[in-house]
Write a protein that holds these residues in place. Structure first.
Motif, PDB file in Angstrom:
ATOM      1  N   VAL A  16       0.867  -1.205  -0.013  1.00 52.90           N
ATOM      2  CA  VAL A  16       0.049   0.018  -0.023  1.00 52.90           C
ATOM      3  C   VAL A  16       1.010   1.202  -0.005  1.00 52.90           C
ATOM      4  CG1 VAL A  16      -1.669   1.349   1.073  1.00 52.90           C
ATOM      5  CG2 VAL A  16      -1.881  -1.196   1.091  1.00 52.90           C
ATOM      6  N   THR A  17       0.608   2.062  -0.840  1.00 58.60           N
ATOM      7  CA  THR A  17       1.296   3.420  -0.823  1.00 58.60           C
ATOM      8  C   THR A  17       0.324   4.611  -0.897  1.00 58.60           C
ATOM      9  OG1 THR A  17       2.831   2.470  -2.617  1.00 58.60           O
ATOM     10  CG2 THR A  17       3.049   4.982  -2.326  1.00 58.60           C
ATOM     11  N   LEU A  18       0.639   5.466   0.173  1.00 57.60           N
ATOM     12  CA  LEU A  18      -0.310   6.609   0.283  1.00 57.60           C
ATOM     13  C   LEU A  18       0.317   7.930  -0.370  1.00 57.60           C
ATOM     14  CD1 LEU A  18      -0.785   6.000   4.115  1.00 57.60           C
ATOM     15  CD2 LEU A  18      -2.123   5.109   2.296  1.00 57.60           C
ATOM     16  N   GLY A  41      -4.965  -7.402   0.268  1.00 58.34           N
ATOM     17  CA  GLY A  41      -5.252  -6.067   0.138  1.00 58.34           C
ATOM     18  C   GLY A  41      -5.825  -5.442   1.622  1.00 58.34           C
ATOM     19  N   THR A  42      -6.777  -6.334   2.128  1.00 60.68           N
ATOM     20  CA  THR A  42      -7.370  -5.826   3.242  1.00 60.68           C
ATOM     21  C   THR A  42      -6.338  -5.755   4.385  1.00 60.68           C
ATOM     22  OG1 THR A  42      -9.640  -7.046   2.711  1.00 60.68           O
ATOM     23  CG2 THR A  42      -9.007  -6.930   4.941  1.00 60.68           C
ATOM     24  N   LEU A  43      -5.509  -6.839   4.349  1.00 60.72           N
ATOM     25  CA  LEU A  43      -4.560  -7.028   5.549  1.00 60.72           C
ATOM     26  C   LEU A  43      -3.490  -5.918   5.324  1.00 60.72           C
ATOM     27  CD1 LEU A  43      -3.628 -10.927   5.356  1.00 60.72           C
ATOM     28  CD2 LEU A  43      -4.988  -9.723   7.028  1.00 60.72           C
ATOM     29  N   ALA A  44      -3.194  -5.561   4.049  1.00 63.11           N
ATOM     30  CA  ALA A  44      -2.048  -4.274   3.907  1.00 63.11           C
ATOM     31  C   ALA A  44      -2.663  -3.236   4.301  1.00 63.11           C
ATOM     32  CB  ALA A  44      -1.746  -4.457   2.519  1.00 63.11           C
ATOM     33  N   LEU A  45      -4.076  -2.927   4.065  1.00 62.26           N
ATOM     34  CA  LEU A  45      -4.561  -1.632   4.194  1.00 62.26           C
ATOM     35  C   LEU A  45      -4.723  -1.287   5.811  1.00 62.26           C
ATOM     36  CD1 LEU A  45      -7.652  -1.436   1.677  1.00 62.26           C
ATOM     37  CD2 LEU A  45      -5.847   0.043   1.740  1.00 62.26           C
ATOM     38  N   MET A  46      -5.018  -2.407   6.323  1.00 60.11           N
ATOM     39  CA  MET A  46      -5.078  -2.308   7.945  1.00 60.11           C
ATOM     40  C   MET A  46      -3.790  -2.187   8.499  1.00 60.11           C
ATOM     41  SD  MET A  46      -8.028  -4.848   9.350  1.00 60.11           S
ATOM     42  CE  MET A  46      -7.342  -6.702   8.561  1.00 60.11           C
TER      43      MET A  46
END
Length: 711
Positions: free
Chosen positions: A356-358, A448-453
């Motif tokens: 994930v990149t913000l 994706g869910t895990l990485a966002l959390m």
């Protein structure tokens, strides 16, 4: 010209018209589908005969939007339509997936379907008409086709199911599915929803199918009116009944035994390859290549039948699992120390490494399409390199499969992201598939869910996904619903059904059927079995991380979003951008500002807290309103004979009269103050014109009056 038109009502007074015989008459089939001002031209051409050795249907489906359809000129240097956008690829895939199973299995001619948006009404979405247009073009041709089919969008808006709703109404939809099917069966579903239950989804599919039946009936009328009820004759396959019988006799039991033995993908592949190699070695040395090719084709049929019979007769899957059993799962978060969030998710022989990149406002993706144009702040990219399946394959960028799989995962995660000011970031999720044997798109959803959390994004709820399969026998009526299918089970099965959701309900789905006659009873059972599977996967994920981290990573960029009155937008930007550029230069932060619903939305983006704080302080000073009685640290802007103008806030000056500088009477301003001096002042009053009256002397000790002389 022999122009033929047919039309139908969507059920609420909106009319869809199909016309043929006017445009593109040299194609094998062409139609124009019109609804309001939206018009699609669909053409189909198929070569006579097939290339030698071809054992599949070389079908290409391309949907393209002409910019002139919406009165726009394309962006970019060339100013013309170029390669298909991701949006156009996704629509092409929807049509392809609905059409492909309808062609005869032994038809192998090069076939091209082209659908062009030639006129557009911004409120009538063309994608829900593309499948109808393609099928109608085939229906008025002599190309062998087991249609017609059609596609519709079904949405629930304000609690009511609607077919092909207006674009302006879709924002209120709680479910939105693209559904394709024939007059008898549904063959394709893709869409998203707001955590709905399984029975609500089945209800929507039934509603969509009723509309599809009407559209198929109109196409049958169109076929009859054009006289295209007789299709061309063809012969694209040569067969040898004796050879087929020999292949079955010599290999079936061996294939059945390898399939029943279990083991991983590589072990099975070696076993199956050894069987056909042994058969080839036993063939006469002078056997020609065509005979070998036919034997290989029949061997594929043997594998198909043996594996399916093993499942239906003994309930045994290729890897030894029960039909409802999920493969072992392990996951890890924070695997990539430099990323803003990361996770590894592994289920059986499928693995995704997701990051994930913000980013800030400037990182949003600009969409420059004919129908859709604007900005997107959530991106999900899916990569499927050759090594994930042990193959040597050149890396040529994302293909249609990658775009489609990524879109399904993006639909799923988009539904749980925080909205508005709760999420000021542009978020990019990248899933790199490192191993694949069954539903890497669902692994992407989980990773994706895990990485966002892990990144600290406050998602609404964790999402998991599962791929379901189906094996049926039309003769006996037997069927088996498979949870968490393998790659081979997908290839040899009759259904690929992917479902994603939270604990509360379904958020996205994708279904492709290869058979006719799937009952809603079986579909409902598959959905409920999928629910059990995805909840099991979700519980395994929660063992690694159950809720978003409290804060972002220390090295993640920070964003502060401020809502200001519209009148202050110009003050922050300054003449020619002078003020905002100065703030960015002096604080090191990136500042963006836009007007939304009559308010100014300011986003401050920086990679450290000091820069954020400095920029936010300056912005708040600009938008703050002076308050009578408050004390301010001011800066002398100019000197006048009657006093000085002092800036107490950026762009806000007040008059410090000569009489309010000191308790002593001043005759002149000479030598009292100079420009640039910083002094404390108190705001005494603001008149009706907004002019501010300041005082410095009220903050100074008042001198005592001299004592009166004694008499």
């Amino acid at each position: 010209m022999n122009v033929i038109k047919k039309s139908f009502d969507l059920g609420d007074g909106r009319i869809v018209e199909i016309e043929t015989g006017k445009l593109a008459k040299q194609a094998d089939g062409s139609v124009v589908v019109k609804m309001g001002d939206t018009m699609l031209l669909a053409t189909v051409v198929s070569t006579v005969g097939a290339k030698p050795g071809t054992d599949f249907l070389p079908l290409s489906v391309d949907y393209q939007e002409k910019y002139a359809a919406t009165g726009r000129i394309p962006g970019g240097f060339l100013r013309r339509e170029a390669r298909l956008s991701d949006y156009e690829v996704l629509i092409s895939r929807l049509v392809d997936r609905a059409l492909r199973p309808q062609f005869p299995s032994d038809y192998h001619s090069d076939t091209q379907v082209m659908i062009s948006l030639i006129s557009a009404d911004k409120n009538i979405m063309p994608d829900c008409l593309a499948g109808l247009a393609a099928s109608a073009a085939l229906s008025v041709s002599d190309i062998p086709f087991n249609g017609p089919i059609s596609e519709v969008r079904v949405a629930k808006i304000d609690g009511k199911l609607v077919i092909n709703p207006y674009a302006s109404d879709l924002e209120r939809a709680t479910l939105e599915f693209m559904v394709a099917g024939s007059a008898n069966d549904i063959c394709m579903v893709e869409g998203e929803s707001d955590e709905i239950q399984e029975d609500e989804m089945v209800e929507a599919l039934k509603f969509a199918h009723d509309a599809i039946k009407v559209q198929c009936a109109v196409q049958v009328e169109l076929t009859e009116a054009t006289g295209k009820t007789i299709k061309r004759e063809y012969s694209h396959e040569e067969h040898d009944a004796d050879l087929k019988a020999k292949v079955y006799a010599d290999t079936y039991d061996k294939v059945y035994a390898v399939a029943k033995a279990g083991g991983n993908k590589d072990v099975r592949k070696e076993g199956f390859t050894a069987i056909i190699n042994e058969f080839f070695e036993a063939m006469p040395e002078d056997t020609d290549d065509l005979t070998k090719a036919m034997a290989k084709h029949y061997y594929h049929d043997v594998q198909y039948d043996a594996i399916r019979n093993l499942l239906l007769d003994e309930g045994i899957r290729l890897d030894g699992r029960k039909t409802t059993e999920i493969r072992p799962i392990w996951s890890e978060v924070g695997y990539l120390p430099a990323a803003h969030g990361s996770a590894v998710f592994t289920r059986g022989e499928t693995q995704s490494l997701t990051s994930v990149t913000l980013g800030g406002k400037d990182d949003e993706q600009m969409i420059d399409g004919a129908f859709f144009n604007g900005f997107q702040k959530f991106l999900l990219h899916y990569n499927f390199p050759g090594f994930s399946t042990g193959e040597v394959r050149p890396n040529r960028g994302a293909g249609r499969r990658e775009i489609g799989h990524g879109n399904l995962a993006q639909r799923s995660l988009k539904k749980v992201l925080p909205q508005g000011e709760a999420n000021p970031y542009t978020i990019r999720v990248v899933s790199d598939i490192l191993e694949s044997n069954g539903s890497s798109s669902m692994a992407t959803v989980c990773a994706g869910t895990l990485a966002l959390m892990d990144a600290g994004i406050k998602i609404k709820a964790p999402v998991s996904g599962i791929a379901m399969g189906l094996i049926t026998d039309e003769k006996t009526g037997k069927y088996a619903i498979l949870s968490d299918i393998l790659g081979d089970e997908d290839h040899l099965g009759d259904m690929d059904f992917k479902v994603t959701g939270t604990e509360n309900g379904i958020v996205a789905c994708q279904m492709d059927l290869k058979i006719n006659g799937l009952s809603y009873e079986v579909l409902t059972k598959a959905l409920l079995q999928a629910k059990d599977g995805r909840l099991h996967i979700l519980n395994e994920m929660k063992k690694t991380i159950s809720q978003p981290n409290e804060d972002y990573k220390p090295h993640a960029p920070r964003i502060v979003s401020l809502t200001i009155d519209k009148e202050f937008i110009g003050a922050i930007i300054g003449p020619g951008g002078k003020i905002i550029q100065e703030m960015q230069r002096e604080t090191g932060a990136t500042i963006s500002i836009e007007e939304v619903d009559g308010k100014g939305i300011v986003e401050v983006f920086a990679d450290n807290k000091a820069s954020i704080d400095a920029a936010v302080t300056r912005i708040r000073n600009i938008v703050a309103k002076p308050e009578i009685g408050e004390i301010y640290q001011g800066k002398v802007k100019s000197i006048m004979p009657f006093g000085a103008f002092v800036e107490i806030m950026p762009g806000k000056d007040g008059l410090l009269h000569i009489s309010e500088i000191s308790w002593q009477r001043l005759e002149t301003m000479d030598g009292v103050l100079k420009e640039g001096d910083k002094i404390e002042v108190k705001l005494l009053d603001i008149d009706k014109q907004g002019k501010m009256k300041l005082s410095r002397k009220v903050l100074l000790p008042k001198p005592e009056k001299p004592a009166a002389p004694q008499a």
